[in-house]
Scaffold this active site. Structure first.
Site, PDB file in Angstrom:
ATOM      1  N   HIS A 186      30.776   7.343  13.860  1.00 11.23           N
ATOM      2  CA  HIS A 186      30.004   7.483  15.099  1.00 11.23           C
ATOM      3  C   HIS A 186      30.736   8.445  16.030  1.00 11.23           C
ATOM      4  O   HIS A 186      31.968   8.482  16.045  1.00 11.23           O
ATOM      5  CB  HIS A 186      29.824   6.101  15.760  1.00 11.23           C
ATOM      6  CG  HIS A 186      28.821   6.148  16.869  1.00 11.23           C
ATOM      7  ND1 HIS A 186      29.130   6.637  18.118  1.00 11.23           N
ATOM      8  CD2 HIS A 186      27.508   5.815  16.905  1.00 11.23           C
ATOM      9  CE1 HIS A 186      28.042   6.584  18.871  1.00 11.23           C
ATOM     10  NE2 HIS A 186      27.043   6.087  18.157  1.00 11.23           N
ATOM     11  N   ASN A 216      22.527  -0.302  17.020  1.00  9.51           N
ATOM     12  CA  ASN A 216      23.985  -0.272  17.167  1.00  9.51           C
ATOM     13  C   ASN A 216      24.300  -0.870  18.538  1.00  9.51           C
ATOM     14  O   ASN A 216      24.031  -0.238  19.558  1.00  9.51           O
ATOM     15  CB  ASN A 216      24.468   1.187  17.075  1.00  9.51           C
ATOM     16  CG  ASN A 216      25.951   1.320  17.366  1.00  9.51           C
ATOM     17  OD1 ASN A 216      26.670   0.329  17.489  1.00  9.51           O
ATOM     18  ND2 ASN A 216      26.413   2.558  17.474  1.00  9.51           N
ATOM     19  N   SER A 259      19.134   8.071  22.552  1.00  2.00           N
ATOM     20  CA  SER A 259      18.090   7.694  23.513  1.00  2.00           C
ATOM     21  C   SER A 259      16.723   7.477  22.869  1.00  2.00           C
ATOM     22  O   SER A 259      15.691   7.816  23.459  1.00  2.00           O
ATOM     23  CB  SER A 259      18.002   8.721  24.654  1.00  2.00           C
ATOM     24  OG  SER A 259      19.229   8.789  25.347  1.00  2.00           O
ATOM     25  N   GLU A 316      31.391   8.298  19.022  1.00  2.00           N
ATOM     26  CA  GLU A 316      32.354   7.637  19.923  1.00  2.00           C
ATOM     27  C   GLU A 316      33.669   7.381  19.192  1.00  2.00           C
ATOM     28  O   GLU A 316      34.742   7.442  19.791  1.00  2.00           O
ATOM     29  CB  GLU A 316      31.737   6.345  20.477  1.00  2.00           C
ATOM     30  CG  GLU A 316      30.634   6.672  21.496  1.00  2.00           C
ATOM     31  CD  GLU A 316      29.483   5.692  21.548  1.00  2.00           C
ATOM     32  OE1 GLU A 316      29.614   4.567  21.051  1.00  2.00           O
ATOM     33  OE2 GLU A 316      28.414   6.079  22.082  1.00  2.00           O
ATOM     34  N   GLU A 337      22.910  12.292  15.286  1.00  2.00           N
ATOM     35  CA  GLU A 337      22.962  11.855  16.676  1.00  2.00           C
ATOM     36  C   GLU A 337      23.554  12.975  17.525  1.00  2.00           C
ATOM     37  O   GLU A 337      24.783  13.099  17.621  1.00  2.00           O
ATOM     38  CB  GLU A 337      23.852  10.603  16.805  1.00  2.00           C
ATOM     39  CG  GLU A 337      23.356   9.422  16.014  1.00  2.00           C
ATOM     40  CD  GLU A 337      23.846   8.092  16.605  1.00  2.00           C
ATOM     41  OE1 GLU A 337      22.997   7.226  16.836  1.00  2.00           O
ATOM     42  OE2 GLU A 337      25.052   7.940  16.858  1.00  2.00           O
ATOM     43  N   GLY A 339      23.016   7.875  25.055  1.00  2.00           N
ATOM     44  CA  GLY A 339      23.227   7.133  26.301  1.00  2.00           C
ATOM     45  C   GLY A 339      22.901   7.938  27.547  1.00  2.00           C
ATOM     46  O   GLY A 339      23.230   7.544  28.659  1.00  2.00           O
ATOM     47  N   LYS A 347      27.141  -1.458  19.759  1.00  2.00           N
ATOM     48  CA  LYS A 347      28.407  -0.937  20.319  1.00  2.00           C
ATOM     49  C   LYS A 347      29.262  -2.104  20.807  1.00  2.00           C
ATOM     50  O   LYS A 347      29.231  -3.172  20.193  1.00  2.00           O
ATOM     51  CB  LYS A 347      28.110   0.123  21.385  1.00  2.00           C
ATOM     52  CG  LYS A 347      27.163   1.212  20.855  1.00  2.00           C
ATOM     53  CD  LYS A 347      27.062   2.435  21.717  1.00  2.00           C
ATOM     54  CE  LYS A 347      26.110   3.432  21.075  1.00  2.00           C
ATOM     55  NZ  LYS A 347      25.994   4.688  21.815  1.00  2.00           N
TER      56      LYS A 347
END
Ligand code: 13P
Length: 254
Positions: free
Chosen positions: A96, A9, A214, A98, A168, A174, A11
């Protein structure tokens, strides 16, 4: 034997020019070699055509990071499933964390997106996962159950072949902090049981459950060795041809 899905991904990284170079670097590293895992990269919308062109004639697949629920019309700034298919996508990431956090996507909207994607013959990678405070409170399974149930109750079991779930944990995205292999396995098993509750054992065994947060060459082997981890959804490490390729290589040896 499991076929892993090793998905990147990107992003909001890699403009078309950079994306082309990165995609060519990745395919270059595998020139003349075959692999059994499924390899997927999800660039920003605008870079999809460049990546699709670079992947022509290779086993690498391209996907999108989001989609709208309508076919077409007055939805400024949005992209439909038919546009993604036309551009060469096979998969779409939906829900996701985010998007849930910054764009306020609800469980209900994520479920409708997943259904739209699968109804239109694309494959959906639905992301679920708890935030740190929820894990500290010990309610991580309740959160993931709510997120998974919302999606499964919108889909008929006949659609299960084209559903992928990505666990996730938000605290691992991240941050350089990864769920331990035991934490990942525990949650992946929990998700598998939820699917079994909806659709029965045979179908639950076929739904791939990816780990994201990660994932790197250093930890990929241990994570992918867990019985219910069927692949990875990789952010940062997929932006370097070498580390993405290394994870793909590791998946071939697990
Ligand atoms: P990182 O691998 O950068 O933690 O990102 C994970 C992720 O959000 C993939 O969708």
């Amino acid at each position: 034997m499991r076929t892993f899905l090793i998905a990147g991904n990107w992003k909001m990284n890699a403009a078309p020019g950079e994306a082309k170079i990165l995609a060519e670097e990745i395919t270059g590293l595998w020139k003349g070699q075959t692999f059994t895992s499924e390899a997927l990269l999800c660039p920003p919308f605008i870079s999809i055509p460049a990546v699709a062109a670079a992947f022509q004639g290779t086993p690498f697949k391209v996907g999108a990071q989001n989609v709208h629920t309508e076919n077409d019309g007055a939805y400024t700034g949005e992209i439909s499933t038919s546009m993604l298919k036309d551009a060469g996508c096979e998969y779409v990431i939906v829900g996701h964390s985010e998007r849930r956090e910054y764009f306020h996507e609800s469980d209900e909207l994520v479920a409708r997106k997943a259904k739209k994607v699968i109804d239109d013959r694309l494959k959906a990678i639905v992301c679920v996962g708890e935030v740190l405070s929820e894990r500290k409170e010990g309610i991580h399974e309740d959160v993931v159950r709510r997120q998974v149930d919302a999606v499964l109750s919108h889909l008929g079991e006949d659609l299960s072949d084209n559903l992928v779930i990505a666990y996730e944990p938000v605290w691992a995205i991240g941050t350089g902090e990864t769920a331990t292999p035991e934490q990942a396995q525990e949650m992946h098993h929990f998700i598998r049981e939820l699917i079994k509750g909806h659709w029965g054992e045979a179908r639950s065994a076929k739904v791939r459950i990816l780990y994201g947060g990660s994932m790197k060459p250093d930890n990929a082997g241990e994570l992918l060795s867990q019985p219910d981890v069927d692949g990875g959804l990789i952010g940062g490490a997929s932006l370097k041809a070498g580390s993405y390729s290394e994870i793909l290589k590791i998946s071939e040896t697990v």
